[in-house]
Design a protein around this motif. Structure first.
Motif, mmCIF file in Angstrom:
data_model
loop_
_atom_site.group_PDB
_atom_site.id
_atom_site.type_symbol
_atom_site.label_atom_id
_atom_site.label_comp_id
_atom_site.label_asym_id
_atom_site.label_seq_id
_atom_site.Cartn_x
_atom_site.Cartn_y
_atom_site.Cartn_z
ATOM 1 N N LYS A 207 -78.360 -32.608 93.683
ATOM 2 C CA LYS A 207 -77.625 -32.010 92.529
ATOM 3 C C LYS A 207 -76.030 -32.477 92.889
ATOM 4 O O LYS A 207 -75.543 -32.014 93.844
ATOM 5 C CB LYS A 207 -77.753 -30.289 92.296
ATOM 6 C CG LYS A 207 -79.141 -29.947 91.784
ATOM 7 C CD LYS A 207 -79.054 -28.399 91.650
ATOM 8 C CE LYS A 207 -80.477 -28.249 91.380
ATOM 9 N NZ LYS A 207 -80.613 -26.724 90.987
ATOM 10 N N LYS A 208 -75.550 -33.124 91.922
ATOM 11 C CA LYS A 208 -74.101 -33.298 92.062
ATOM 12 C C LYS A 208 -73.062 -32.599 91.163
ATOM 13 O O LYS A 208 -73.644 -32.347 90.069
ATOM 14 C CB LYS A 208 -74.008 -34.824 91.925
ATOM 15 C CG LYS A 208 -74.676 -35.837 92.621
ATOM 16 C CD LYS A 208 -74.270 -37.233 92.413
ATOM 17 C CE LYS A 208 -75.080 -38.226 93.199
ATOM 18 N NZ LYS A 208 -74.779 -39.541 93.068
ATOM 19 N N TYR A 209 -72.259 -32.255 91.677
ATOM 20 C CA TYR A 209 -71.001 -31.675 90.893
ATOM 21 C C TYR A 209 -69.814 -32.312 91.103
ATOM 22 O O TYR A 209 -69.671 -33.076 91.868
ATOM 23 C CB TYR A 209 -70.887 -30.004 91.473
ATOM 24 C CG TYR A 209 -72.234 -29.458 91.499
ATOM 25 C CD1 TYR A 209 -72.509 -28.615 90.321
ATOM 26 C CD2 TYR A 209 -73.070 -29.166 92.621
ATOM 27 C CE1 TYR A 209 -73.873 -28.021 90.013
ATOM 28 C CE2 TYR A 209 -74.521 -28.586 92.529
ATOM 29 C CZ TYR A 209 -74.554 -28.027 91.185
ATOM 30 O OH TYR A 209 -75.728 -27.211 91.075
ATOM 31 N N ASN A 210 -68.441 -31.587 90.583
ATOM 32 C CA ASN A 210 -67.267 -32.589 90.788
ATOM 33 C C ASN A 210 -66.854 -32.757 92.022
ATOM 34 O O ASN A 210 -66.415 -33.799 92.461
ATOM 35 C CB ASN A 210 -66.266 -31.974 89.699
ATOM 36 C CG ASN A 210 -66.587 -31.999 88.332
ATOM 37 O OD1 ASN A 210 -67.202 -33.087 87.852
ATOM 38 N ND2 ASN A 210 -65.896 -31.197 87.444
ATOM 39 N N TYR A 211 -66.935 -31.740 92.898
ATOM 40 C CA TYR A 211 -66.231 -31.664 94.359
ATOM 41 C C TYR A 211 -67.179 -31.638 95.289
ATOM 42 O O TYR A 211 -66.681 -31.780 96.506
ATOM 43 C CB TYR A 211 -65.262 -30.538 94.346
ATOM 44 C CG TYR A 211 -64.203 -30.633 93.067
ATOM 45 C CD1 TYR A 211 -63.317 -31.611 93.029
ATOM 46 C CD2 TYR A 211 -64.324 -29.570 92.064
ATOM 47 C CE1 TYR A 211 -62.460 -31.546 92.111
ATOM 48 C CE2 TYR A 211 -63.705 -29.535 91.101
ATOM 49 C CZ TYR A 211 -62.698 -30.598 90.984
ATOM 50 O OH TYR A 211 -61.609 -30.585 89.753
ATOM 51 N N TYR A 212 -68.371 -31.374 95.113
ATOM 52 C CA TYR A 212 -69.624 -31.303 96.134
ATOM 53 C C TYR A 212 -70.965 -31.724 95.790
ATOM 54 O O TYR A 212 -71.265 -31.989 94.384
ATOM 55 C CB TYR A 212 -69.634 -30.113 96.992
ATOM 56 C CG TYR A 212 -69.976 -28.831 95.787
ATOM 57 C CD1 TYR A 212 -71.248 -28.417 95.823
ATOM 58 C CD2 TYR A 212 -69.207 -28.167 95.008
ATOM 59 C CE1 TYR A 212 -71.653 -27.559 94.978
ATOM 60 C CE2 TYR A 212 -69.642 -27.175 94.068
ATOM 61 C CZ TYR A 212 -70.786 -27.000 94.016
ATOM 62 O OH TYR A 212 -71.326 -25.796 93.017
ATOM 63 N N PHE A 213 -71.766 -31.752 96.356
ATOM 64 C CA PHE A 213 -73.148 -32.116 96.055
ATOM 65 C C PHE A 213 -74.015 -31.465 97.138
ATOM 66 O O PHE A 213 -73.965 -30.939 98.271
ATOM 67 C CB PHE A 213 -73.519 -33.639 96.157
ATOM 68 C CG PHE A 213 -73.615 -34.175 97.452
ATOM 69 C CD1 PHE A 213 -74.742 -34.261 97.873
ATOM 70 C CD2 PHE A 213 -72.639 -34.706 97.809
ATOM 71 C CE1 PHE A 213 -74.855 -34.931 99.343
ATOM 72 C CE2 PHE A 213 -72.628 -35.360 99.077
ATOM 73 C CZ PHE A 213 -73.847 -35.524 99.983
ATOM 74 N N MET B 11 -75.364 -28.424 101.690
ATOM 75 C CA MET B 11 -74.243 -28.769 100.860
ATOM 76 C C MET B 11 -73.064 -29.611 101.490
ATOM 77 O O MET B 11 -72.587 -29.233 102.634
ATOM 78 C CB MET B 11 -73.633 -27.507 100.220
ATOM 79 C CG MET B 11 -72.484 -27.842 99.320
ATOM 80 S SD MET B 11 -71.952 -26.230 98.335
ATOM 81 C CE MET B 11 -71.707 -25.154 99.748
ATOM 82 N N LEU B 12 -72.543 -30.615 100.930
ATOM 83 C CA LEU B 12 -71.373 -31.449 101.193
ATOM 84 C C LEU B 12 -70.270 -31.645 100.421
ATOM 85 O O LEU B 12 -70.624 -31.836 99.140
ATOM 86 C CB LEU B 12 -71.988 -32.858 101.708
ATOM 87 C CG LEU B 12 -72.792 -32.865 102.971
ATOM 88 C CD1 LEU B 12 -73.720 -34.235 103.116
ATOM 89 C CD2 LEU B 12 -72.261 -32.587 104.243
ATOM 90 N N TYR B 13 -69.213 -31.515 100.876
ATOM 91 C CA TYR B 13 -67.951 -31.657 99.827
ATOM 92 C C TYR B 13 -67.376 -33.031 100.193
ATOM 93 O O TYR B 13 -67.198 -33.596 101.139
ATOM 94 C CB TYR B 13 -66.856 -30.593 100.316
ATOM 95 C CG TYR B 13 -67.261 -29.333 99.985
ATOM 96 C CD1 TYR B 13 -66.827 -28.650 98.713
ATOM 97 C CD2 TYR B 13 -67.784 -28.509 100.810
ATOM 98 C CE1 TYR B 13 -67.200 -27.437 98.425
ATOM 99 C CE2 TYR B 13 -68.267 -27.172 100.520
ATOM 100 C CZ TYR B 13 -67.835 -26.461 99.482
ATOM 101 O OH TYR B 13 -68.079 -25.358 98.889
ATOM 102 N N PHE B 14 -67.125 -33.747 99.081
ATOM 103 C CA PHE B 14 -66.760 -34.941 98.979
ATOM 104 C C PHE B 14 -65.230 -35.144 99.658
ATOM 105 O O PHE B 14 -65.028 -36.127 100.441
ATOM 106 C CB PHE B 14 -66.362 -35.644 97.602
ATOM 107 C CG PHE B 14 -67.817 -35.713 96.721
ATOM 108 C CD1 PHE B 14 -68.853 -36.613 97.339
ATOM 109 C CD2 PHE B 14 -67.901 -34.871 95.749
ATOM 110 C CE1 PHE B 14 -69.929 -36.573 96.355
ATOM 111 C CE2 PHE B 14 -68.989 -35.065 94.752
ATOM 112 C CZ PHE B 14 -70.276 -35.802 95.429
#
Length: 161
Positions: free
Chosen positions: A115-121, A134-137
């Motif tokens: 699941k991808k979000y604006n600042y992490y996935f 969970m990883l933050y870009f």
């Protein structure tokens, strides 16, 4: 100047700058890591939405050009290793022949989801959503490469939608 073969990883994102009660600006940050452990930082700030479209376009163009000239090749190298069933570590995740491993957890490729979000996935197992990472870009090294690689793996799995 950093030679292309010296680049090892990337992380990038937007850090929002908070005033007393609300956000007043943003800082665009790009970190490029070399094999020798050095890190090049590209950053610029804007406040009160002044030149927002121009600065955001500049940030997007820099990231796109970095991908076009450098990081697509790095990603293709990991894709080749995956296709040749070689074990490797990327962004703290151990990619094996049939599973990924992280934090003493394993997820088979057939159960892998993202699941991808604006600042992490979030990478998770379709069988057990509590088996996730969970990883933050911006904060996590090579998170953007991990996200791209896992998306390609999921899209190319047999029985994928």
């Amino acid at each position: 100047i950093i030679p292309k073969d010296e680049l090892a990883g990337i992380r990038y994102g937007i850090h929002f700058i908070k005033g007393l009660e609300f956000y007043i600006g943003r800082e665009y940050q790009i970190f490029i890591k070399t094999h020798s452990g050095n890190e090049l930082k590209i950053n610029f700030k804007l406040f009160y939405r002044r030149k927002l479209n121009k600065k955001h376009l500049l940030y997007c163009n820099i990231v796109d050009e970095l991908w076009n000239y450098y990081f697509n090749d790095i990603l293709n190298n990991y894709i080749t290793q995956f296709n040749n069933k070689q074990d490797f570590i990327l962004g703290g995740i151990f990619f094996k022949e049939s599973v990924i491993q992280f934090d003493k957890n394993e997820i088979q490729y057939s159960n892998l989801a993202i699941k991808k979000y604006n600042y992490y996935f979030v990478i998770y197992s379709q069988e057990n959503e509590y088996n996730n990472k969970m990883l933050y870009f911006l904060k996590d090294n090579d998170a953007v490469l991990v996200s791209s690689l896992i998306s390609l793996i999921i899209n190319n799995m047999p029985n994928s939608n």
